[in-house]
Design an enzyme around this catalytic site. Sequence first.
Site, short mmCIF file in Angstrom:
data_model
loop_
_atom_site.label_atom_id
_atom_site.label_comp_id
_atom_site.label_asym_id
_atom_site.label_seq_id
_atom_site.Cartn_x
_atom_site.Cartn_y
_atom_site.Cartn_z
N SER B 41 18.42 -32.25 24.90
CA SER B 41 17.86 -33.42 24.64
C SER B 41 16.43 -33.60 24.23
O SER B 41 15.95 -34.20 23.41
CB SER B 41 17.45 -33.95 26.33
OG SER B 41 18.94 -34.25 26.92
N GLU B 62 10.80 -27.99 37.68
CA GLU B 62 9.63 -28.32 36.84
C GLU B 62 8.43 -27.96 37.47
O GLU B 62 7.66 -27.57 36.63
CB GLU B 62 9.64 -29.84 36.68
CG GLU B 62 11.21 -30.56 35.92
CD GLU B 62 12.32 -30.76 36.82
OE1 GLU B 62 11.87 -30.79 38.07
OE2 GLU B 62 13.37 -30.91 36.18
N PHE B 87 9.46 -36.20 34.67
CA PHE B 87 9.58 -34.70 35.20
C PHE B 87 8.48 -34.00 34.47
O PHE B 87 8.07 -32.91 35.27
CB PHE B 87 10.93 -33.96 35.08
CG PHE B 87 12.26 -34.90 35.23
CD1 PHE B 87 11.96 -35.90 36.38
CD2 PHE B 87 13.30 -34.84 34.29
CE1 PHE B 87 13.25 -36.73 36.57
CE2 PHE B 87 14.16 -35.69 34.67
CZ PHE B 87 14.59 -36.65 35.65
N HIS B 113 11.80 -38.61 25.97
CA HIS B 113 12.45 -39.79 26.70
C HIS B 113 11.35 -40.71 27.59
O HIS B 113 11.62 -41.27 28.64
CB HIS B 113 13.56 -39.45 27.63
CG HIS B 113 14.74 -38.75 27.01
ND1 HIS B 113 14.58 -37.73 26.13
CD2 HIS B 113 16.09 -39.34 27.14
CE1 HIS B 113 15.82 -37.42 25.46
NE2 HIS B 113 16.66 -38.19 26.08
N ASP B 121 19.61 -45.07 30.94
CA ASP B 121 19.62 -44.22 32.12
C ASP B 121 18.88 -45.08 33.24
O ASP B 121 18.81 -44.84 34.45
CB ASP B 121 19.01 -42.89 31.90
CG ASP B 121 19.73 -41.89 31.61
OD1 ASP B 121 21.11 -42.04 31.63
OD2 ASP B 121 19.46 -40.82 31.08
#
Lengths: 284, 317
Positions: B41, B62, B87, B113, B121
């Site tokens: 990603s 994370e 995140f 993203h 999503d």
Amino acid sequence: MSSIKDLELVACQVRRDIIRQVHYASSGHPGGSLGCADLFTALYFKVMEHDTSFQMDGKGEDMFFLSNGHISPVFYSVLARSGYFPVEELATFRKLDSRLQGHPATHEGLPGVRIASGSLGQGLSVACGVAQAKKLNKDEKSIFCLMGDGELQEGQIWEAVMYAAHNKLDNLIGIVDWNGRQIDGDNDDVLSLGDLKGKWKTFGWTVTEVDGNNMEALVTALLDAKSNTGNGVPQVILMRTEMGHPIDFMVGSHKWHGVAPNVEQTENALAQLEETMGDYPYPA
Amino acid sequence: MLSDYIAKDKKSTRDGFGAGLLEVGQKNDKVVGLCADLIGSLKMNAFMDAFPERFFQMGIAEANMMGVAAGLATSGQIPYTGTFANFSTGRVFDQIRQSIAYSHKNVKICASHAGVTLGEDGATHQIMEDVGMMKMLPGMAVINPCDYNQTKAATIAIAEYDGPVYLRFGRPGWPVFMPEGEFSIGKAVHMNEGKDVSIIATGHLMWYAVEAANVLESEGISVDLINIHTIKPLDATAILASAARTGCVVTAEEHQILGGLGGSVAQLLAANNPCPIEFVGMDDSFGESGKPDQLLAKYNMDTATILAKARAVMAKK
């Protein structure tokens, strides 16, 4: 090399420094600091190969990271007593314009401190990063990281524990100050740690236990851990300590976690600790 | 000039990050990559394949990633962390605050993203508050490039900047209209000089700002168009000069209006040159599932909204 007796004398002065810092600032965390005075003394006066001229990257040095930053008084005392900065500066602890912040920080440029800590659970991750970098840079020295036992209630610790085992960070030595107490009471009452030894083992670490208020046992355990690096497995030392050790009115309770002693209590505590290296002066 | 900015192609900004990371990895052996189980990603595969010893798979952890990055930076490496923007910020705000920002660690927090253009999503992943969180941290640089080329150049440039950086980019294919290889941290790109209205945009909405400017110019309205890739430190000189030329400002961003670029611009203008201002951005709402263009239209972050706000702000002069 310092004898065990010499180290005990240093630790005694460190304990005086802790009481005097916290008293003079009228705030701070004496309990855990007193309990860990032997550990810090052993690390900085015997076990670690380190350079008090202080380089942030610690290249070619053993390095220490304090995750439970609230025990800053013991950290500051040992850094000063081992030569990182003047002992007189201990009088500025928690005062305005000081490099000795309530919790350790790099922001004011205090030599010996490499990361801010205080918000719990973060130090082991940082130590993992340093351990990873030492491997990348072919530096064979060791990384020590002290955590509180209550701090192990933070989830991030276990992320780091898993990461270190998976990545075979065998240059990393974790130490848990296992005094069984935290702010609101005993660990077992607040949030039980359960089978602590079993937990670390199951996560893939080598586990040893030691009496953290016995200098001889402590030095042996730390040197053993250092000699066991390079075996593909991270190590943790579960260090049994007594919060407030050895001050008679502080031991046996969580109440001295974060309370400053008053004048009378300070005199009482100092009467129980020999002045072995000379007290630093309070400003006039 | 406005006519210099033509969409030649569509590529994602995250692809620009991947290409930039590979290139900066070749130039600087201190650069290391960390990723929390989102290598594909984040387009970090090329770096990982080229420099396996300098790439660290962190797993879905994370908080630990931010701490490990701080440790690597302590030792002199230049870590680039990679995960989704959500995140990279909200989930790990305290780790970034203490271990990275307050500790002044040279960590590059690379966040893909971001915004509603993440699409299907839905709102759990569509963070619209990240710029606000990051710009409030003392010493944190915040960069939100607008296309593939600018993202690639930014990814390379931040290695030379000593200090923590938040680099924000996105998922969808997006028009590529900026020149290759040009990036100067903290220096706005003055894309068109005009006298009637200033349009100050960042990120994906920069392209919509170009579209809106073309429409306005075709109507004889002269647009001063400013590309703010660096939200912090903000190029106050460029913004104040633009406002002085036009006397009214529209800001545009794929972020909450509260806490984003618009707020920074408004503070600057309020203190130095108060003038009419309108904001294009998310108006105190969460997003939802949908296609990127559908979402940008529904939540009033599209070309039509920039045009409407430009007309409205000019009427206030």
